[in-house]
Motif scaffolding. Structure first.
Motif, mmCIF file in Angstrom:
data_model
loop_
_atom_site.group_PDB
_atom_site.id
_atom_site.type_symbol
_atom_site.label_atom_id
_atom_site.label_comp_id
_atom_site.label_asym_id
_atom_site.label_seq_id
_atom_site.Cartn_x
_atom_site.Cartn_y
_atom_site.Cartn_z
ATOM 1 N N ARG A 89 -1.112 9.000 -5.093
ATOM 2 C CA ARG A 89 -1.656 9.799 -3.999
ATOM 3 C C ARG A 89 -0.622 9.847 -2.885
ATOM 4 N NH1 ARG A 89 -4.539 10.546 -7.545
ATOM 5 N NH2 ARG A 89 -6.821 10.595 -7.649
ATOM 6 N N GLY A 90 -0.384 11.054 -2.365
ATOM 7 C CA GLY A 90 0.574 11.196 -1.286
ATOM 8 C C GLY A 90 1.613 12.250 -1.610
ATOM 9 N N VAL B 164 3.938 2.775 -4.060
ATOM 10 C CA VAL B 164 3.154 3.913 -4.554
ATOM 11 C C VAL B 164 3.818 4.505 -5.792
ATOM 12 C CG1 VAL B 164 2.251 6.199 -3.994
ATOM 13 C CG2 VAL B 164 2.202 4.384 -2.279
ATOM 14 N N HIS B 165 5.149 4.574 -5.790
ATOM 15 C CA HIS B 165 5.862 5.026 -6.983
ATOM 16 C C HIS B 165 5.502 4.148 -8.181
ATOM 17 C CE1 HIS B 165 8.712 8.116 -5.567
ATOM 18 N NE2 HIS B 165 8.747 7.443 -4.430
ATOM 19 N N ARG B 166 5.287 2.864 -7.924
ATOM 20 C CA ARG B 166 4.982 1.904 -8.992
ATOM 21 C C ARG B 166 3.491 1.799 -9.278
ATOM 22 N NH1 ARG B 166 9.200 -2.652 -6.558
ATOM 23 N NH2 ARG B 166 11.117 -1.595 -7.231
ATOM 24 N N ARG B 167 2.727 2.702 -8.653
ATOM 25 C CA ARG B 167 1.275 2.811 -8.879
ATOM 26 C C ARG B 167 0.499 1.588 -8.411
ATOM 27 N NH1 ARG B 167 3.637 6.939 -9.815
ATOM 28 N NH2 ARG B 167 3.022 8.551 -11.304
ATOM 29 N N CYS B 168 0.978 0.967 -7.336
ATOM 30 C CA CYS B 168 0.221 -0.122 -6.711
ATOM 31 C C CYS B 168 -0.879 0.459 -5.833
ATOM 32 C CB CYS B 168 1.144 -0.993 -5.856
ATOM 33 S SG CYS B 168 2.421 -1.848 -6.773
ATOM 34 N N GLU B 169 -1.925 -0.316 -5.613
ATOM 35 C CA GLU B 169 -2.999 0.083 -4.704
ATOM 36 C C GLU B 169 -2.437 0.191 -3.288
ATOM 37 O OE1 GLU B 169 -5.982 1.710 -4.494
ATOM 38 O OE2 GLU B 169 -6.951 0.115 -5.662
ATOM 39 N N ASP C 27 1.122 3.058 4.516
ATOM 40 C CA ASP C 27 1.118 4.075 5.575
ATOM 41 C C ASP C 27 2.306 3.864 6.508
ATOM 42 O OD1 ASP C 27 -1.131 5.439 4.743
ATOM 43 O OD2 ASP C 27 -2.498 4.456 6.160
ATOM 44 N N MET C 28 2.615 2.597 6.820
ATOM 45 C CA MET C 28 3.698 2.301 7.747
ATOM 46 C C MET C 28 5.064 2.607 7.139
ATOM 47 S SD MET C 28 2.324 1.652 10.457
ATOM 48 C CE MET C 28 0.591 1.548 10.867
ATOM 49 N N VAL C 29 5.196 2.447 5.838
ATOM 50 C CA VAL C 29 6.448 2.836 5.187
ATOM 51 C C VAL C 29 6.631 4.350 5.304
ATOM 52 C CG1 VAL C 29 7.666 2.980 2.979
ATOM 53 C CG2 VAL C 29 6.481 0.872 3.612
ATOM 54 N N SER C 30 5.544 5.099 5.177
ATOM 55 C CA SER C 30 5.631 6.552 5.349
ATOM 56 C C SER C 30 6.039 6.910 6.774
ATOM 57 C CB SER C 30 4.289 7.207 5.000
ATOM 58 O OG SER C 30 3.978 7.022 3.633
ATOM 59 N N VAL C 31 5.560 6.155 7.749
ATOM 60 C CA VAL C 31 5.989 6.344 9.142
ATOM 61 C C VAL C 31 7.481 6.059 9.264
ATOM 62 C CG1 VAL C 31 5.782 5.433 11.495
ATOM 63 C CG2 VAL C 31 3.733 5.872 10.151
ATOM 64 N N MET C 32 7.937 5.048 8.584
ATOM 65 C CA MET C 32 9.346 4.664 8.592
ATOM 66 C C MET C 32 10.221 5.812 8.067
ATOM 67 S SD MET C 32 10.838 1.283 6.635
ATOM 68 C CE MET C 32 10.810 1.987 4.957
ATOM 69 N N PRO D 190 2.635 -6.603 2.162
ATOM 70 C CA PRO D 190 1.659 -5.546 1.872
ATOM 71 C C PRO D 190 0.221 -6.052 1.789
ATOM 72 C CG PRO D 190 3.569 -5.372 0.423
ATOM 73 C CD PRO D 190 3.678 -6.682 1.131
ATOM 74 N N GLY D 191 0.043 -7.324 1.551
ATOM 75 C CA GLY D 191 -1.293 -7.889 1.410
ATOM 76 C C GLY D 191 -1.920 -8.319 2.719
ATOM 77 N N LYS D 192 -1.218 -8.086 3.824
ATOM 78 C CA LYS D 192 -1.744 -8.465 5.131
ATOM 79 C C LYS D 192 -1.736 -7.276 6.080
ATOM 80 C CE LYS D 192 -0.147 -13.274 4.795
ATOM 81 N NZ LYS D 192 0.703 -14.326 5.423
#
Length: 352
Positions: A225-226, A235-240, A246-251, A309-311
């Protein structure tokens, strides 16, 4: 059959109303939404000059995508301009749920500064619709309209600061956006809202934590998704997806706005895009990607890419890091497109 829902009460203190003396006073004329031509052979959900629900006069089309259309309309009762977003009730024979979820999240977010004001939503026999605040062209188009096809360091810093704040508000109510990019960011067009960034398009949101604050159990493999250009390596690796993504996308958004384009802009295959993203940050931030004016983003990239990513993200740390891009200016100072407009007006007056 027509159903309208949640038309906002003007006495509601959580609803930010446009001051009466600003209704016809656009602050940023250069960034007003541009009308798109409606081709005669293209199907259109609403027609020009149509009186939608006997209340809103359709003035033109300002946006169109795979999921629906956005129209400029005038409230014939109040004389105010609004945006009406519509989608077909059924897509490929199935009930469309994208806007239903978007409506739910946006109503939940009303009262927050970085989401569009909603005046109502509902459905007819054929469409779902939302009636919203009219906004500027998107930040991506602002970048393209600049002569050098990029934005200044000062503007980028303030855009990213407000993006982080907007996403923090969304994450606080339990959702991740999953499609953060310049095309989903706009500004207000009136004097009171011209410096406020508005986050758009909540059609791909997903709840990541429950009402009690506990995070949902992650799927072993999540669907993609995205938008490929802006999604995280995870996301490329199909992780949840989580707030981190979202913050990486901001980056990546910061990099594109400042430099003009991302290193993988012209790559078509997702695997090739992933390889460049890995080269950029997988083993620490690679200075080869941050030469000259892009060097100001190194610390921000380090902070974001090293988060767990888990926090929950460290929003304040990211904001403090990005503030150096626009200091000593503040979030309420004019942006470059306002200054360009003022300079153009001054030149015109001198010529006259």
């Amino acid at each position: 059959m027509t159903k309208e829902t949640a038309i906002q009460d003007e006495s509601n203190p959580k609803t930010t109303q446009i001051p009466k003396n600003e209704e016809k006073s656009f602050a940023n004329k250069e960034v007003l939404p541009k009308m798109k031509k409606i081709e005669g052979d293209e199907p259109s959900h609403l027609q020009l000059s149509e009186k939608f629900l006997k209340r809103w006069s359709i003035e033109g089309l300002i946006g169109k995508g795979g999921y629906g259309e956005i129209y400029l309309a005038v409230d014939i009762v109040k004389g105010e301009e609004v945006a009406i977003k519509v989608e077909p009730k059924k897509r490929r024979g199935k009930l469309a749920k994208r806007m239903i979820l978007e409506q739910h999240v946006m109503f939940k977010m009303q009262g927050k500064p970085h989401v569009p004001l909603m005046y109502g939503s509902g459905y007819t026999d054929k469409i779902n619709y939302m009636i919203m605040q009219i906004l500027s062209i998107n930040v991506g188009d602002m970048k393209k309209s600049n002569p050098n096809k990029r934005l200044s360091q000062c503007s980028v810093g303030r855009i990213i600061h407000q993006s982080i704040t907007a996403l923090r508000d969304l994450h606080d109510v339990g959702y991740v956006h999953r499609d953060v990019k310049p095309a989903n960011m706009c500004f207000g067009i009136y004097p009171s809202s011209r410096h406020t960034l508005i986050l758009l398009d909540f059609g791909l949101v997903r709840r990541y934590k429950m009402e009690n604050g506990e995070w949902r159990e992650q799927r072993a493999r999540a669907g993609f998704r995205g938008t490929t250009r802006y999604v995280s390596i995870r996301v490329h690796r199909r992780c949840e997806q989580a707030p981190y993504d979202d913050m990486v996308s901001v980056m990546y958004t910061a990099y594109e706005l400042l430099s003009g384009e991302l290193p993988w802009k012209y790559l078509e295959k997702s695997e090739e895009v992933l390889q460049l993203k890995e080269a950029m940050t997988e083993n620490g931030v690679n200075p080869e990607f941050f030469k000259e004016d892009k060097s100001v983003l190194i610390d921000f990239f380090k902070v974001v890419s090293e988060m767990d990513p888990g926090k929950a993200p460290s929003y304040e740390q990211m904001i403090e890091c990005i503030k150096v891009l626009y200091a000593p200016k503040t979030l309420t100072d004019p942006y470059e497109w306002e200054e360009n407009q003022k300079n153009g007006e001054d030149t015109s007056q001198e010529e006259n």
